[in-house]
Each structure stands twice: as C-alpha cells, then as structure tokens.
Design a protein around this motif. Structure first.
Motif, PDB file in Angstrom:
ATOM      1  N   ARG A  94       0.834  -1.210   0.000  1.00 63.69           N
ATOM      2  CA  ARG A  94       0.000   0.000   0.000  1.00 63.69           C
ATOM      3  C   ARG A  94       0.864   1.254   0.000  1.00 63.69           C
ATOM      4  N   VAL A  95       1.931   1.216   0.768  1.00 63.40           N
ATOM      5  CA  VAL A  95       2.830   2.372   0.798  1.00 63.40           C
ATOM      6  C   VAL A  95       3.438   2.599  -0.582  1.00 63.40           C
ATOM      7  N   ARG A  96       3.914   1.539  -1.205  1.00 59.87           N
ATOM      8  CA  ARG A  96       4.521   1.686  -2.539  1.00 59.87           C
ATOM      9  C   ARG A  96       3.487   2.165  -3.564  1.00 59.87           C
ATOM     10  N   ASP A 140      12.985   0.201   3.649  1.00 57.63           N
ATOM     11  CA  ASP A 140      12.999  -0.077   2.211  1.00 57.63           C
ATOM     12  C   ASP A 140      12.508   1.079   1.361  1.00 57.63           C
ATOM     13  N   CYS A 141      11.574   1.877   1.900  1.00 57.46           N
ATOM     14  CA  CYS A 141      10.891   2.872   1.077  1.00 57.46           C
ATOM     15  C   CYS A 141      11.293   4.315   1.356  1.00 57.46           C
ATOM     16  N   GLN A 162       4.161   9.872  -7.288  1.00 60.72           N
ATOM     17  CA  GLN A 162       5.519  10.071  -7.808  1.00 60.72           C
ATOM     18  C   GLN A 162       6.337  10.864  -6.783  1.00 60.72           C
ATOM     19  N   ALA A 163       6.294  10.365  -5.554  1.00 59.72           N
ATOM     20  CA  ALA A 163       6.863  11.098  -4.425  1.00 59.72           C
ATOM     21  C   ALA A 163       7.907  10.272  -3.701  1.00 59.72           C
ATOM     22  N   ARG A 164       8.829  10.954  -3.040  1.00 59.02           N
ATOM     23  CA  ARG A 164       9.765  10.338  -2.106  1.00 59.02           C
ATOM     24  C   ARG A 164       9.105  10.297  -0.725  1.00 59.02           C
ATOM     25  N   PHE A 165       9.505   9.329   0.063  1.00 63.83           N
ATOM     26  CA  PHE A 165       8.813   9.026   1.312  1.00 63.83           C
ATOM     27  C   PHE A 165       9.629   9.469   2.509  1.00 63.83           C
TER      28      PHE A 165
END
Length: 422
Positions: free
Chosen positions: A140-142, A185-186, A149-152
């Motif tokens: 869901r996060v990915r 990871d994200c 199209q964002a950095r987390f």
C-alpha cells in the motif's frame, strides 16, 4: 482570504520552489469513531496544523480512508475536519455512539479521496507520514508513492515491540518489524522522536542502504486550563498517565500503594490517580485494580478524561509518576513539567532527553527508592519536590515549530542531493 492568511502566505517559504509536501492523514480518518485521542493521533494533527502555518502553499493532504481507497483530500474539508476533531477531543462530555456515527459519516463523505494530479514539470513531491498507519502493508505504501511520484519521509515513534516483544500484543513484534522494514525499504529520510529512537533505528537498518535520520523531539503545548473545580481525588495525590499495559510498570506502583496502606495506615497514605485506558496483556494489573480491596479508595482509575480534566489533575498533583520499562520519548514528562508539575520517572535515555536534568530519575526495578521518593514528595514541605521546582526555572521545553523546522530541513537536504530513493 483573511488578512492573517495573506500575511502568512507572504512569508518566505522554508522549502525550495517546486517542492510539495503531501501529508498523510490516514490515522486521523481511521479514528473518527473515537472520542479521545492517542498520542499518535495528536502528533498527526499537530503536523497538519504546523505545516499549514509554515508552508500553506506547498502543502497537500492525502489518505487511505477506512474503506481502503487512496486519494487526495480537499483542503477546505481537511480544515473543517481538524477543527471538529479538536473540538471533540476538548469536549467535557463524551459524545454518544449515534453522534459519533453521524459526525464520522459527514467527515468521511466530505473527505472522499480525489484523483491524484500528475506533477507539473519541475515539481518534486515528498510524502510525509507521522504515524505507523498501514506501514505493515508495504504494497500500500509503494502504491501511494507511485501514484504521487513522491519520495517518502516518515516519523519513527519507537522500536519497542521489536526490542521488548514481551510488552507487545500477540504478534505485535512481527507486525512492527514489517512497519520498520517498510520504512527502511521505502523511505528517503526518517525523523526520530528522540536520539534513543534514532539509535535503535540505526541498529536496525541495513548498512548497505543507509537512510538519513534526523532527531526532532516532539513538541510540547501547554495543557488547556482545567477551570477552578477541585480534582475528584483527595489530597495529597500523585498521577500516573498512560495506557494501562505492562511496559508502563503499573504493578510497581500498585504494590507500593498496598505496602504503604498496610505499613503507614490509610490516613497517612497519599492517593494515586491512574489516568488512561486499559490496554493489552495486563491481566495482573487489572486483577489488582478490580479485586485488591487493600488499595480500594486510595487508587483511582480514570479513563476518557478531557484534556481540561487531565490538566487540572496534573496541576494539583504532588508529582507525575512514570516508572516505565521502555519509552520512545516521553510526552507526559514534558507536558507535566510545562505545567509546573514535578516528575519522578524511570532512568531511561529517552526520558532524560524529554526532561533534561529536571525530573528525579529512578531505576524502574528499584522499589525502595520509588517508595522513598513518593514518601518525600507526599510530605508538606517536601525538600526533594522543592528542589525540582527550583530546577524547573531553567527548563526550556521542546517546541513543535522546532520539530517541524527539522523535518523541513531534512526535505531541503534530500532535495539538494537529488533524493535517489523514491
């Protein structure tokens, strides 16, 4: 637009042109049927308020709603939702189930997720999450990061369920490990609420995939005035604030209170207010609260109190007691000190960060020292309590503007480096 809003918008932004922040409000939306907030609920709402005050033109809102749909949230509806949520938390009367259902239905209708617009050329998006909501589901996060199209960027509250699985719900350690793995990871960057949390997170991260971590202590706002009504607890009394769970070490205080009643007598024993909802894995604690006749009348369990009621209790208490075995930061410590209430707490790195050199720190296993401190602070006059009140004169509490400034500094640094983790 009001004059205040126009003036605020005219202030130079702390972020570069072209940067957008999308703040996740999934946690708050999931809590629409709860009359009282948790600490994480409060943090997510404060993020919304502080970012609206700091970068209003570069801020957007999004969420996975309780029905599982993701999208952007209209800003006007978010503002109304924040106002209604704060009003519900501040109310002295607990709304009934029907009122909560009606309010939740209205909020979720107005906050129905909207389509995510494609970023214009030159726009760099950063998705900011202040809660662990949905982090145990990395897909869901990915998916939302791809949609935006964002950095987390994410706030890390603690790693306690992993480091101390015995205090977590069944399967809590495995769920939290998935959350932390998702961050590792994200995320393009992480914010830790304390140096203790940052150190725990750094130990967990894969050395081959470093993620920048910044420490930003949670801000401290004064608790609201509680009016002039006397607290419903006989004087002198102490307060313990937090969810009733084994990690908070309620058993220590309950056994100490039983000991004081048996050795000193009821007339010479102070009272104890335990403020918080019942949590998990707490059968021994609940047995004492419900079935121990020796402490009945001296230990008062209070749940669902308004902020005003908690404020009144703290202001008149001899001290806040926090004998926890593990903490990520310690907001009750900063809130009590800001209100002028002394604190006796466990000697933990996170609590020393929260309170500096102001509280009296005691090992959570040292029952004799806790007993001596409670006896001293319960007296009038109390030399130890007077010394702590003197120390409070030089204390500076952490602030939310400083916390948010650290978050935005991290965004600027990642943006300047090109942010290769999307």
């Amino acid at each position: 637009m009001s004059t205040m809003a126009a003036s605020r918008d005219a202030q130079p932004s702390p972020l570069p042109a072209g940067v957008e922040i999308i703040l996740d409000l999934s946690r708050l939306l999931s809590r629409t049927l709860h009359a009282m907030p948790t600490g994480i609920d409060r943090v997510e709402l404060v993020y919304a308020r502080q970012l609206l005050a700091t970068i209003p033109g570069q801020l957007h809102f999004a969420a996975i709603n309780p029905f599982g749909f993701y999208g952007r949230l209209p800003k006007a509806a978010v503002l109304r939702f924040l106002d209604e949520t704060e009003a519900r938390w501040a109310s002295r009367e607990t709304p009934g189930k029907a009122a909560l259902l009606a309010a939740a239905a209205g909020s979720l209708t107005r906050l129905a997720p909207r389509r995510v617009p494609r970023p214009a050329p030159g726009i760099r998006r950063y998705y900011l999450q202040a809660s662990p909501h949905h982090l145990h589901r990395p897909e869901r996060v990915r998916a939302k990061l791809r949609a935006e199209q964002a950095r987390f960027l994410c706030l890390v509250h603690d790693l306690i369920p992993i480091e101390f699985p015995e205090y977590a719900r069944p399967n809590g350690a495995a769920i939290h490990r998935r959350r932390i793995n998702t961050m590792a990871d994200c995320a393009a960057g992480l914010i830790a609420n304390s140096r203790a949390t940052a150190d725990s997170m750094a130990r967990f991260l894969d050395v081959g995939h470093p993620v920048p971590i910044r420490v930003a202590h949670l801000g401290c706002d004064p608790l609201p005035g509680g009016g002039d009504a006397p607290p419903p607890i006989p004087h002198p009394y102490f307060v313990m604030l937090g969810t009733i769970e084994p990690r908070k070490n309620h058993l220590l205080l309950l056994n100490l209170w039983r000991h004081m009643i048996e050795t000193l007598g009821p007339e010479r024993t102070p009272h104890l207010a335990i403020v918080g909802r019942r949590g998990w894995e707490n059968e021994n604690i609940i047995d004492m609260l419900d079935r121990c006749d020796a402490i009945r009348g001296h230990v008062h369990e209070l749940a669902g109190l308004s902020d005003q009621s908690v404020s009144a209790l703290l202001r008149h208490a001899r001290a806040l007691l926090l004998p926890s075995f593990a903490e990520g930061f310690g907001m009750p410590v900063t809130e009590a000190l800001l209100g002028g209430t002394p604190v006796i707490c466990s000697d933990l790195p996170a609590l020393r960060e929260a309170g500096g050199d102001i509280p009296d720190f005691i090992d959570p296993l040292d029952g004799r020292s806790w007993l001596a401190a409670i006896a001293d602070y319960g007296d009038e006059p109390s030399p130890a309590r007077a010394r702590q009140i003197d120390r409070l004169e030089g204390w500076t509490p952490p602030t939310w503007p400083a916390h948010i400034a650290t978050v935005l500094e991290l965004v600027r640094d990642i943006d300047a480096d090109g942010g290769d983790r999307a």
